[in-house]
Enzyme design. Sequence first.
Site, PDB file in Angstrom:
ATOM      1  CE  LYS A  52      -0.397   3.288   5.161  1.00  0.00           C
ATOM      2  NZ  LYS A  52      -1.621   3.147   4.425  1.00  0.00           N
ATOM      3  CD  GLN A  96      -3.370   5.268   1.975  1.00  0.00           C
ATOM      4  OE1 GLN A  96      -2.683   4.377   2.212  1.00  0.00           O
ATOM      5  NE2 GLN A  96      -3.969   6.017   2.858  1.00  0.00           N
ATOM      6  CG  ASP A 119      -4.709  -1.569   4.612  1.00  0.00           C
ATOM      7  OD1 ASP A 119      -3.935  -0.949   5.514  1.00  0.00           O
ATOM      8  OD2 ASP A 119      -4.739  -0.989   3.530  1.00  0.00           O
TER       9      ASP A 119
HETATM   10  N1  GUN Z   1      -6.592   5.316   4.571  1.00  0.00           N
HETATM   11  C1  GUN Z   1      -6.763   5.945   5.823  1.00  0.00           C
HETATM   12  N2  GUN Z   1      -6.024   4.844   6.494  1.00  0.00           N
HETATM   13  C2  GUN Z   1      -5.814   3.936   5.648  1.00  0.00           C
HETATM   14  C3  GUN Z   1      -5.371   2.488   6.045  1.00  0.00           C
HETATM   15  O1  GUN Z   1      -4.967   2.144   6.929  1.00  0.00           O
HETATM   16  N3  GUN Z   1      -5.281   1.777   4.801  1.00  0.00           N
HETATM   17  C4  GUN Z   1      -5.536   2.141   3.739  1.00  0.00           C
HETATM   18  N4  GUN Z   1      -5.540   1.193   2.732  1.00  0.00           N
HETATM   19  N5  GUN Z   1      -6.108   3.212   3.392  1.00  0.00           N
HETATM   20  C5  GUN Z   1      -6.296   4.088   4.542  1.00  0.00           C
END
Ligand code: GUN
Length: 293
Positions: A52, A96, A119
């Site tokens: 990211k 996350q 998200d």
């Molecule tokens: N853990 C696995 N996929 C994601 C996601 O798309 N966003 C977040 N915040 N955590 C994750």
Amino acid sequence: MQLIDGKAIAAQIKKEIATEVEQIIAGGGKRPHLAAILVGHDGGSETYVASKVKACEECGFISTLIRYEEDITEEQLLYKVQELNNDPDIDGFIVQLPLPKHIDEQKITEAIDYRKDVDGFHPINVGRLSIGLPCFLSATPNGIMELLARYDIETKGKKCVVLGRSNIVGKPMASLMMQKSLPGDATVTVCHSHTENIAEECRKADIIIAALGQPHFVKADMVKEGAVVIDVGTTRVNDDTRKSGFRLCGDVDFDNVAPKCSYITPVPGGVGPMTIVSLMKNTLLAGKREIYK
Ligand code: GUN
């Protein structure tokens, strides 16, 4: 059979975003700023967050990574969330997941200002999605919609089977595919662990979206000739021939299913790269205050 190249589409979209960001800057606007909170050292989370941060660089965004050890309290994390909610320089942020067991993930998710929830996990964004209002869309379903659009895959009136009913993939995917717009306008069936005769449901489908996290669940005899198959699976399986010690395994028995398909996504290189690009799209929208003022 045509392979859906998520990696190539993702690279193209990142370039489009970077061009738009430079136009914003040239016009005196603000560079989008994404913050990510990472708690602990889970291998998968470390990899996702690093990707990211790298994608932010490619798009010309500013990114801030905030790290905590596993023993951070829920209260301390909530305090940080409030700080980011109130920081005018941060356009959007993510926490996350998964979080350590002593922290209530839902409480954290709901503490995030929905206007910064890139998200798309906050109940306000989920609710707005389900009634077709502008919102931050959950990354994986949004990435899949982008692939369907860019490959001009017809969805109107088609039978779509979604395998899996998770809050971050299956449910929003079903909402998007049934909504009155394109891509969308499909007749959607959601299958899960208690669905009777999943194989029969799949055989009726023009489009199968597999998001159950069970390696090679979708077999050739479950897929009709000419179907579109989207594989969301990313299970790590041990592989001593790789430096990492693992490889990603999709929910679809690709080698046997692919010859029957009109379109299919590979794993890796299909849906995965699009997921991070969707987060970038949301961050750009947040930076431009395009959804919420
Ligand atoms: N853990 C696995 N996929 C994601 C996601 O798309 N966003 C977040 N915040 N955590 C994750």
